[in-house]
Design a protein around this motif. Sequence first.
Motif, short mmCIF file in Angstrom:
data_model
loop_
_atom_site.label_atom_id
_atom_site.label_comp_id
_atom_site.label_asym_id
_atom_site.label_seq_id
_atom_site.Cartn_x
_atom_site.Cartn_y
_atom_site.Cartn_z
N VAL A 33 48.49 64.19 39.82
CA VAL A 33 48.21 64.61 38.46
C VAL A 33 47.94 63.35 37.65
O VAL A 33 48.77 62.45 37.60
CB VAL A 33 49.39 65.39 37.86
CG1 VAL A 33 49.12 65.76 36.42
CG2 VAL A 33 49.68 66.61 38.70
N SER A 34 46.80 63.32 37.05
CA SER A 34 46.47 62.14 36.26
C SER A 34 47.01 62.33 34.84
O SER A 34 46.73 63.32 34.18
CB SER A 34 44.96 61.91 36.23
OG SER A 34 44.32 63.01 35.62
N ILE A 35 47.85 61.41 34.43
CA ILE A 35 48.42 61.45 33.09
C ILE A 35 47.73 60.36 32.30
O ILE A 35 47.93 59.17 32.55
CB ILE A 35 49.94 61.24 33.11
CG1 ILE A 35 50.60 62.34 33.93
CG2 ILE A 35 50.50 61.20 31.71
CD1 ILE A 35 52.08 62.18 34.07
N ASP A 36 46.92 60.78 31.35
CA ASP A 36 46.21 59.79 30.55
C ASP A 36 46.91 59.64 29.20
O ASP A 36 47.91 60.28 28.91
CB ASP A 36 44.73 60.15 30.39
CG ASP A 36 44.54 61.53 29.76
OD1 ASP A 36 45.54 62.25 29.63
OD2 ASP A 36 43.40 61.86 29.40
N GLN A 37 46.37 58.79 28.38
CA GLN A 37 46.99 58.48 27.10
C GLN A 37 46.98 59.69 26.17
O GLN A 37 47.92 59.90 25.41
CB GLN A 37 46.26 57.31 26.46
CG GLN A 37 46.95 56.76 25.23
CD GLN A 37 46.25 55.54 24.67
OE1 GLN A 37 45.21 55.15 25.17
NE2 GLN A 37 46.84 54.94 23.67
N LYS A 38 45.96 60.51 26.24
CA LYS A 38 45.89 61.69 25.36
C LYS A 38 47.01 62.67 25.67
O LYS A 38 47.59 63.28 24.77
CB LYS A 38 44.54 62.37 25.51
CG LYS A 38 43.38 61.58 24.97
CD LYS A 38 42.07 62.33 25.17
CE LYS A 38 40.90 61.51 24.67
NZ LYS A 38 39.62 62.18 24.88
N THR A 39 47.34 62.83 26.95
CA THR A 39 48.42 63.74 27.34
C THR A 39 49.76 63.24 26.80
O THR A 39 50.56 64.02 26.27
CB THR A 39 48.48 63.86 28.87
OG1 THR A 39 47.20 64.24 29.35
CG2 THR A 39 49.52 64.86 29.30
N VAL A 40 49.99 61.95 26.92
CA VAL A 40 51.25 61.38 26.43
C VAL A 40 51.35 61.53 24.92
O VAL A 40 52.40 61.92 24.39
CB VAL A 40 51.36 59.89 26.85
CG1 VAL A 40 52.58 59.24 26.21
CG2 VAL A 40 51.42 59.76 28.36
N ALA A 42 49.90 63.80 23.06
CA ALA A 42 50.10 65.21 22.74
C ALA A 42 51.55 65.62 22.97
O ALA A 42 52.13 66.36 22.15
CB ALA A 42 49.16 66.07 23.59
N LEU A 43 52.16 65.15 24.04
CA LEU A 43 53.57 65.48 24.31
C LEU A 43 54.49 64.88 23.26
O LEU A 43 55.44 65.53 22.80
CB LEU A 43 53.97 65.01 25.70
CG LEU A 43 53.42 65.81 26.86
CD1 LEU A 43 53.79 65.16 28.19
CD2 LEU A 43 53.95 67.23 26.81
#
Length: 81
Positions: A33-40, A42-43
């Motif tokens: 699962v690629s966790i990019d900066q946008k996901t972090v 948003a969380l």
Amino acid sequence: MFLPKYPDSPTPPPAHTHTPTEPPPVRRSLPSVSIDQKTVVALVVGGVVLTALLAAVAVTAISVAVAAVVLRSMLRDHHRR
């Protein structure tokens, strides 16, 4: 002295017979699962918003409780007169 006679019996079969087992299945790895900066981001923003809402609910509950105690005290004083 007399000893009891037991019937002749062959050696009993073993209670557990060993059967060859299949090799364990190959464990597949989970897809990456690629966790990019946008996901972090948003969380983190979602966590901050939920925490702020929880704090607002707690402050509201405390203020309602204080108002109820004050009103009850005022009504009790009013009924005594």
